[in-house]
Design an enzyme around this catalytic site. Structure first.
Site, mmCIF file in Angstrom:
data_model
loop_
_atom_site.group_PDB
_atom_site.id
_atom_site.type_symbol
_atom_site.label_atom_id
_atom_site.label_comp_id
_atom_site.label_asym_id
_atom_site.label_seq_id
_atom_site.Cartn_x
_atom_site.Cartn_y
_atom_site.Cartn_z
ATOM 1 N NE ARG A 36 21.172 6.909 28.254
ATOM 2 C CZ ARG A 36 20.633 8.134 28.322
ATOM 3 N NH1 ARG A 36 20.677 8.802 29.467
ATOM 4 N NH2 ARG A 36 20.051 8.663 27.277
ATOM 5 N NE ARG A 79 16.410 6.385 28.419
ATOM 6 C CZ ARG A 79 16.603 7.607 27.937
ATOM 7 N NH1 ARG A 79 16.756 8.631 28.742
ATOM 8 N NH2 ARG A 79 16.601 7.807 26.651
ATOM 9 C CG ASP A 93 17.720 10.861 30.831
ATOM 10 O OD1 ASP A 93 18.773 11.247 30.285
ATOM 11 O OD2 ASP A 93 16.606 11.396 30.625
ATOM 12 C CG ASP A 112 17.415 14.790 30.806
ATOM 13 O OD1 ASP A 112 18.496 14.355 30.366
ATOM 14 O OD2 ASP A 112 16.306 14.354 30.440
HETATM 15 P P1 ATP Z 1 15.256 14.158 26.433
HETATM 16 O O1 ATP Z 1 16.255 15.270 26.308
HETATM 17 O O2 ATP Z 1 14.081 14.323 25.525
HETATM 18 O O3 ATP Z 1 14.847 13.895 27.845
HETATM 19 P P2 ATP Z 1 17.130 12.024 26.603
HETATM 20 O O4 ATP Z 1 17.323 12.530 27.989
HETATM 21 O O5 ATP Z 1 16.851 10.596 26.418
HETATM 22 O O6 ATP Z 1 15.977 12.875 25.873
HETATM 23 P P3 ATP Z 1 19.884 11.938 26.073
HETATM 24 O O7 ATP Z 1 20.252 10.831 25.186
HETATM 25 O O8 ATP Z 1 20.068 11.755 27.545
HETATM 26 O O9 ATP Z 1 18.396 12.398 25.753
HETATM 27 O O10 ATP Z 1 20.690 13.251 25.692
HETATM 28 C C1 ATP Z 1 20.793 13.659 24.353
HETATM 29 C C2 ATP Z 1 21.528 14.985 24.325
HETATM 30 O O11 ATP Z 1 20.715 16.030 24.821
HETATM 31 C C3 ATP Z 1 22.733 15.060 25.217
HETATM 32 O O12 ATP Z 1 23.860 14.575 24.572
HETATM 33 C C4 ATP Z 1 22.861 16.540 25.537
HETATM 34 O O13 ATP Z 1 23.905 17.140 24.829
HETATM 35 C C5 ATP Z 1 21.570 17.127 25.044
HETATM 36 N N1 ATP Z 1 20.938 18.085 25.959
HETATM 37 C C6 ATP Z 1 20.453 19.291 25.558
HETATM 38 N N2 ATP Z 1 19.927 19.971 26.571
HETATM 39 C C7 ATP Z 1 20.074 19.177 27.671
HETATM 40 C C8 ATP Z 1 19.730 19.360 29.051
HETATM 41 N N3 ATP Z 1 19.116 20.483 29.484
HETATM 42 N N4 ATP Z 1 20.031 18.361 29.912
HETATM 43 C C9 ATP Z 1 20.643 17.228 29.467
HETATM 44 N N5 ATP Z 1 21.004 16.994 28.183
HETATM 45 C C10 ATP Z 1 20.721 17.969 27.287
HETATM 46 MG MG MG Z 2 15.682 12.798 29.327
HETATM 47 MG MG MG Z 3 19.125 12.917 28.964
#
Ligand code: ATP
Ligand code: MG
Ligand code: MG
Length: 167
Positions: A87, A96, A99, A101
């Site tokens: 990633r 990507r 991911d 989360d």
């Molecule tokens: P989304 O959050 O809408 O699913 P995404 O997963 O594509 O979008 P990323 O680029 O993976 O977003 O992450 C962006 C930022 O989100 C990370 O750097 C992290 O700090 C923040 N973030 C906030 N809350 C969370 C969470 N619960 N889990 C993972 N990342 C989080």
């Molecule tokens: Mg996400």
């Molecule tokens: Mg994410």
């Protein structure tokens, strides 16, 4: 047990729409196991329409795990795993390889930049709610409603359960 750190129940969402998507999901679970995140249960693998739509379809899943890591350590660890699996920073919500989360951390509510728990977009995402409903049947922490109920509101269009197993 004496000498053993307290372990917390966490729920993690996985998604991939680049390269060998299924292998990316499986590799992420192997990496978690090596990093103090013990996966207990996994949902089915779902193939889902991408949001936004101008990219390949995703494979999505949700796992329930136990971990002794604190929320910010867990986030840092998941980010390191994402990086190891290829990633790199791209456009927001773009394609990507993986991911990861954090959906829930026990029943904790956390709003500390850069980490929000529960994940703020759970209730609007069928691709999260469909697998989540398979591993969390009752009312969700903090949100209070079962995933199935939230899923009924957003609808199941673009969500297809596959026969692939993660564990
Ligand atoms: P989304 O959050 O809408 O699913 P995404 O997963 O594509 O979008 P990323 O680029 O993976 O977003 O992450 C962006 C930022 O989100 C990370 O750097 C992290 O700090 C923040 N973030 C906030 N809350 C969370 C969470 N619960 N889990 C993972 N990342 C989080
Ligand atoms: Mg996400
Ligand atoms: Mg994410």
């Amino acid at each position: 047990v004496t000498g053993q750190a307290e372990r917390h129940d966490v729920v993690i969402a996985l998604g991939s729409n680049m390269g060998d998507r299924l292998e990316h999901l499986r590799a992420a679970i192997r990496e978690m196991a090596a990093e103090l995140i013990q996966v207990q249960r996994a949902s089915s693998v779902w193939e889902t329409a991408p949001v936004p739509a101008d990219q390949p379809p995703f494979l999505n899943a949700v796992v329930v795990a136990k971990t002794a890591l604190y929320p910010h350590q867990l986030l840092a660890t998941l980010k390191a795993i994402e990086h190891r699996l290829g990633r790199r920073k791209g456009r927001r919500w773009g394609p990507r390889p993986i991911d990861l989360d954090i959906l829930f951390y026990g029943d904790r509510k956390l709003e500390e930049e850069p980490l929000t728990i529960p994940h703020p977009r759970i209730a609007e995402r069928g691709f999260v709610l469909a697998p989540l409903a398979e591993v969390c049947a009752g009312p969700l922490p903090v949100l209070g409603a079962p995933a199935k109920e939230l899923l009924a509101k957003v609808g199941e269009e673009g969500l297809e359960r596959t026969d692939e197993a993660l564990l």
